[in-house]
Design an enzyme around this catalytic site. Structure first.
Site, short mmCIF file in Angstrom:
data_model
loop_
_atom_site.label_atom_id
_atom_site.label_comp_id
_atom_site.label_asym_id
_atom_site.label_seq_id
_atom_site.Cartn_x
_atom_site.Cartn_y
_atom_site.Cartn_z
CE LYS A 173 34.81 47.05 17.48
NZ LYS A 173 33.63 46.34 17.03
CD GLU A 180 32.65 41.68 21.87
OE1 GLU A 180 31.60 41.44 21.22
OE2 GLU A 180 33.17 42.81 21.96
#
Length: 301
Positions: A173, A180
């Site tokens: 993550k 991102e």
């Protein structure tokens, strides 16, 4: 399946509600009374204390933490651990640093309690669209929790999976969020160039809509960007200040530690830091140096 959910903020409450909709029983706890009351209105059984939450769950228990990364996770575990029993499992669904997750897994294992780190992506849309879940921990523990993950994910057989041992979920993550950062920065810079080409009077929302269909840069992030431009084409009222929640910093540091070049992710992080300096000493000094060596004029502030 039963689950205890600690942390009934927007993300935690949405996840709990999705589980309830999927037929699971969720007992939730939050130190805020208002959050507990709101959760009760969404079909979540609200507990007034950690003790009450644990007592409401049948063994072996599964307790999901949706609290901010850092000391609050350790504090919550310190309060929770004496209430649990060997065979129980704690899931950390927040954005904890992966090394903290490895440490916590070892500490809980000494008490016979499993620790599963679950990197969770989906934001405010997860309730309706499902969550992307990157899971670290023992195979047996993850398999026992399969019904929960399958319900939270976009589909029972996609969008989630065990990616490795303890720490691997939050590590995945972390890198996800670093990527991102880079994607967001590229979109932002591209649209800024379009916006500055004033002779064409470009409609940025129109262009975003065109790109959403058939283009190689189409993505869910572009969908959200298009929606933002439709609602507020000039971005009026939005300060040019961008926060970060830590994962980009951790990703850049990990790249350095592994001797992996990651200039896009690193520079996107630096751009966020730059956005917070509305009285840049760096830029002032640059202007002063140009004046010193070349006699270039200084714009008065």
């Amino acid at each position: 399946m039963q689950l205890g959910m600690i942390g009934l903020g927007r993300m935690g409450a949405n996840m709990a509600e999705r589980l309830v909709r999927g037929g699971h029983q969720v007992v939730g706890y939050d130190p805020g009374e208002a959050a507990r009351e709101q959760a009760a209105g969404r079909g979540i059984q609200a507990a007034a204390s950690l003790r009450q939450l644990v007592d409401a769950l049948a063994a072996p228990r599964a307790v999901w933490l949706m609290v901010p990364a850092g000391q609050i996770v350790d504090d919550t575990l310190a309060a929770l651990l004496p209430l649990l029993a060997p065979g129980d499992t704690v899931i950390d669904g927040g954005n904890s640093f992966y090394k903290d997750s490895q440490r916590r897994a070892g500490e809980l294992a000494a008490a016979g309690i499993a620790y599963v780190d679950c990197g969770t992506s989906g934001g405010v849309w997860g309730l309706s669209e499902g969550y992307s879940l990157m899971i670290g921990g023992g195979e047996a523990e993850v398999e026992r929790l399969r019904p929960l993950f399958a319900t939270l994910a976009p589909a029972p057989d996609s969008g989630w999976g065990r990616v490795g041992p303890s720490g691997a979920g939050h590590y995945s993550k972390m890198i996800h969020n670093g990527i991102e950062y880079g994607l967001m920065q590229a979109y932002a810079e591209g649209f800024a160039i379009l916006q500055h080409k004033q002779e064409f009077a470009l409609d940025l929302h129109q262009i975003a809509e065109i790109w959403r269909n058939g283009s190689v840069v189409r993505s869910w992030l572009l969908d959200l960007t298009s929606d933002a431009l439709k609602k507020n084409p000039s971005l009026a009222g939005i300060a040019p200040y961008v926060e970060d929640s830590g994962e980009g910093r951790w990703t850049a540091a990990e790249a350095i530690a592994l001797n992996v070049a990651a200039p896009v992710i690193t520079l996107s992080l630096l751009e966020r830091l730059r956005s917070r300096d509305d009285d840049s000493f760096t830029d002032k000094l640059l202007a002063a140096m140009r004046n010193q060596f070349g006699g270039h004029a200084i714009k008065q502030g």
